[in-house]
Design a protein around this motif. Sequence first.
Motif, short mmCIF file in Angstrom:
data_model
loop_
_atom_site.label_atom_id
_atom_site.label_comp_id
_atom_site.label_asym_id
_atom_site.label_seq_id
_atom_site.Cartn_x
_atom_site.Cartn_y
_atom_site.Cartn_z
N MET A 1 0.94 -1.11 -0.01
CA MET A 1 0.07 -0.14 -0.03
C MET A 1 0.86 1.17 0.00
SD MET A 1 -3.10 0.97 2.66
CE MET A 1 -1.84 1.70 3.96
N GLU A 2 0.60 2.19 -0.69
CA GLU A 2 1.13 3.60 -0.75
C GLU A 2 1.07 4.29 0.66
OE1 GLU A 2 -0.54 5.94 -3.62
OE2 GLU A 2 0.25 4.88 -5.44
N LYS A 3 2.13 5.16 0.88
CA LYS A 3 2.27 5.98 2.11
C LYS A 3 0.93 6.70 2.38
CE LYS A 3 7.17 6.09 3.21
NZ LYS A 3 7.98 6.92 3.68
N ILE A 4 0.57 6.57 3.77
CA ILE A 4 -0.56 7.44 4.06
C ILE A 4 -0.42 8.86 4.15
CG2 ILE A 4 -2.18 7.97 5.87
CD1 ILE A 4 -1.82 5.00 6.96
N ARG A 5 -0.93 9.70 3.18
CA ARG A 5 -0.80 11.09 2.88
C ARG A 5 -1.33 11.79 4.13
NH1 ARG A 5 -2.71 10.93 -1.45
NH2 ARG A 5 -4.74 11.94 -0.90
N SER A 6 -0.56 12.45 4.88
CA SER A 6 -1.03 13.15 6.08
C SER A 6 -0.36 14.65 6.22
CB SER A 6 -0.56 12.45 7.52
OG SER A 6 0.73 12.51 7.67
N ILE A 7 -1.21 15.40 7.15
CA ILE A 7 -0.71 16.56 7.50
C ILE A 7 -0.90 16.78 9.12
CG2 ILE A 7 -1.50 17.74 5.33
CD1 ILE A 7 -3.80 18.99 6.77
N ILE A 8 0.21 17.72 9.60
CA ILE A 8 -0.27 18.11 10.92
C ILE A 8 -0.43 19.63 11.21
CG2 ILE A 8 1.19 18.46 13.16
CD1 ILE A 8 3.20 16.53 11.81
N ILE A 9 -1.36 19.71 12.08
CA ILE A 9 -1.80 21.08 12.42
C ILE A 9 -1.83 21.37 13.55
CG2 ILE A 9 -4.00 22.59 12.13
CD1 ILE A 9 -5.07 20.93 9.95
N ASP A 10 -0.99 22.19 14.17
CA ASP A 10 -0.61 22.35 15.45
C ASP A 10 0.02 23.76 15.45
OD1 ASP A 10 0.57 22.79 18.18
OD2 ASP A 10 0.39 20.61 18.33
N ASP A 11 -0.29 24.77 16.55
CA ASP A 11 0.26 25.91 16.67
C ASP A 11 1.68 26.13 17.26
OD1 ASP A 11 -1.26 25.24 19.02
OD2 ASP A 11 -0.82 27.27 19.70
N GLU A 12 2.10 24.94 17.73
CA GLU A 12 3.42 25.02 18.34
C GLU A 12 4.74 24.36 17.48
OE1 GLU A 12 3.35 23.73 22.64
OE2 GLU A 12 1.48 24.47 23.04
N LEU A 13 5.29 25.04 17.11
CA LEU A 13 6.38 24.57 16.20
C LEU A 13 7.20 23.37 16.72
CD1 LEU A 13 7.72 27.93 15.01
CD2 LEU A 13 6.04 26.97 13.92
N ASN A 14 7.41 23.40 17.97
CA ASN A 14 8.34 22.17 18.52
C ASN A 14 7.66 21.04 18.43
OD1 ASN A 14 10.46 23.97 18.84
ND2 ASN A 14 9.67 24.34 21.09
N ASN A 15 6.38 21.29 18.75
CA ASN A 15 5.11 20.03 18.88
C ASN A 15 5.19 19.40 17.53
OD1 ASN A 15 4.95 20.08 21.53
ND2 ASN A 15 3.03 21.31 21.36
N CYS A 16 5.18 20.32 16.64
CA CYS A 16 4.93 19.73 15.09
C CYS A 16 6.29 19.13 14.57
CB CYS A 16 4.81 21.02 14.10
SG CYS A 16 3.26 21.82 14.36
N GLU A 17 7.50 19.77 15.01
CA GLU A 17 8.57 18.96 14.62
C GLU A 17 8.81 17.76 15.10
OE1 GLU A 17 10.74 19.70 12.04
OE2 GLU A 17 9.09 21.11 11.40
N ASN A 18 8.47 17.60 16.49
CA ASN A 18 8.63 16.53 17.50
C ASN A 18 7.65 15.30 16.85
OD1 ASN A 18 9.57 14.91 19.64
ND2 ASN A 18 7.63 15.19 20.52
N LEU A 19 6.43 15.62 16.46
CA LEU A 19 5.65 14.68 15.78
C LEU A 19 5.92 14.12 14.60
CD1 LEU A 19 3.14 13.01 16.24
CD2 LEU A 19 1.89 14.92 15.35
N LYS A 20 6.61 14.97 13.73
CA LYS A 20 7.23 14.71 12.37
C LYS A 20 8.10 13.81 12.52
CE LYS A 20 8.23 16.70 7.96
NZ LYS A 20 9.74 16.09 8.00
N ASN A 21 9.20 14.02 13.44
CA ASN A 21 10.27 13.08 13.88
C ASN A 21 9.80 11.67 14.02
OD1 ASN A 21 12.00 15.31 12.89
ND2 ASN A 21 12.37 15.95 14.94
N ILE A 22 8.78 11.72 15.10
CA ILE A 22 8.48 10.39 15.81
C ILE A 22 7.82 9.57 14.65
CG2 ILE A 22 6.75 9.59 17.11
CD1 ILE A 22 6.99 11.77 19.25
N LEU A 23 6.96 10.19 13.63
CA LEU A 23 6.26 9.37 12.70
C LEU A 23 7.33 8.99 11.79
CD1 LEU A 23 3.26 12.06 11.91
CD2 LEU A 23 2.97 9.86 12.81
N GLU A 24 8.32 9.84 11.23
CA GLU A 24 9.32 9.19 10.30
C GLU A 24 10.00 8.01 10.99
OE1 GLU A 24 11.90 12.61 9.76
OE2 GLU A 24 10.24 13.58 8.23
N ARG A 25 10.28 7.88 12.24
CA ARG A 25 11.04 7.01 12.76
C ARG A 25 10.20 5.73 12.98
NH1 ARG A 25 14.99 7.42 18.17
NH2 ARG A 25 15.64 5.31 18.38
#
Length: 251
Positions: free
Chosen positions: A1-25
């Motif tokens: 199956m192809e990757k799940i196309r997702s987006i993150i919506i959060d007003d805190e920059l650090n939270n966005c980057e942290n979640l993005k890194n967790i998802l990638e890992r």
Amino acid sequence: MEKIRSIIIDDELNNCENLKNILERYCPEVEVAGIAHNAAEGLGLISRVNPQLIFLDIQMPGGSGFDMLESIKQPTFDVIFVTAYNQYAIKAIRQSAIDYLLKPVNILELKEAVSRVAEKINHKYNEKLLNYLENQKNTTSERKIALPSSERLLFVKIEDIVRCKGENNYTYIYLIDGSSILVSKTLKEYEEILSEEKFIRVHQSHLINARHVVSFEKSDGGYLKMSDGRTVNISRQRKEFVLSTLSRLNR
């Protein structure tokens, strides 16, 4: 199956980057296609990216995550709420969220939530494949569509569908024999599936089978009489398009 196309919506920059890194890992099946920092940016990003999954914060400046979702009439994506506040869990469930994760994100809970999204998307893919295979072995007049009800998967002749009526994330399918089927798909999804089968979106809530239109009545702003004896209103904005399309299909 192809990757799940997702987006993150959060007003805190650090939270966005942290979640993005967790998802990638930990969730390699997820592709983060964009990040927004408030509801307005989020709506724009949804329009551009057409995500399958949104990781959504609740409390944001300029409008909450709930406000943003309520402004979208027929969402075609799944939602995982990621928030620091646990008092919104009940409301999140009512918004049909896949899950409600508290910050800091528990990796096991995140992986389980993503797995449920992947399973749901895979089910949709299998359903489309079933529709394709079923129609490959049938003639035009016998083409069928797979309709998942709460208890079974029904194969219905497309020509037997008179009309479809959308109600939030559900669609009622009305058949020529007078019966109806409630399906947990949006009307927009059926508009896409049936776009080449002489189905026309005549109203925000109605999709009709042009084969079953008996007449166009000019009174009361204009409406259609259908072969099952029911009437369907035409929205003012779609009236010209609907009538021209009906004329073209019935030549």
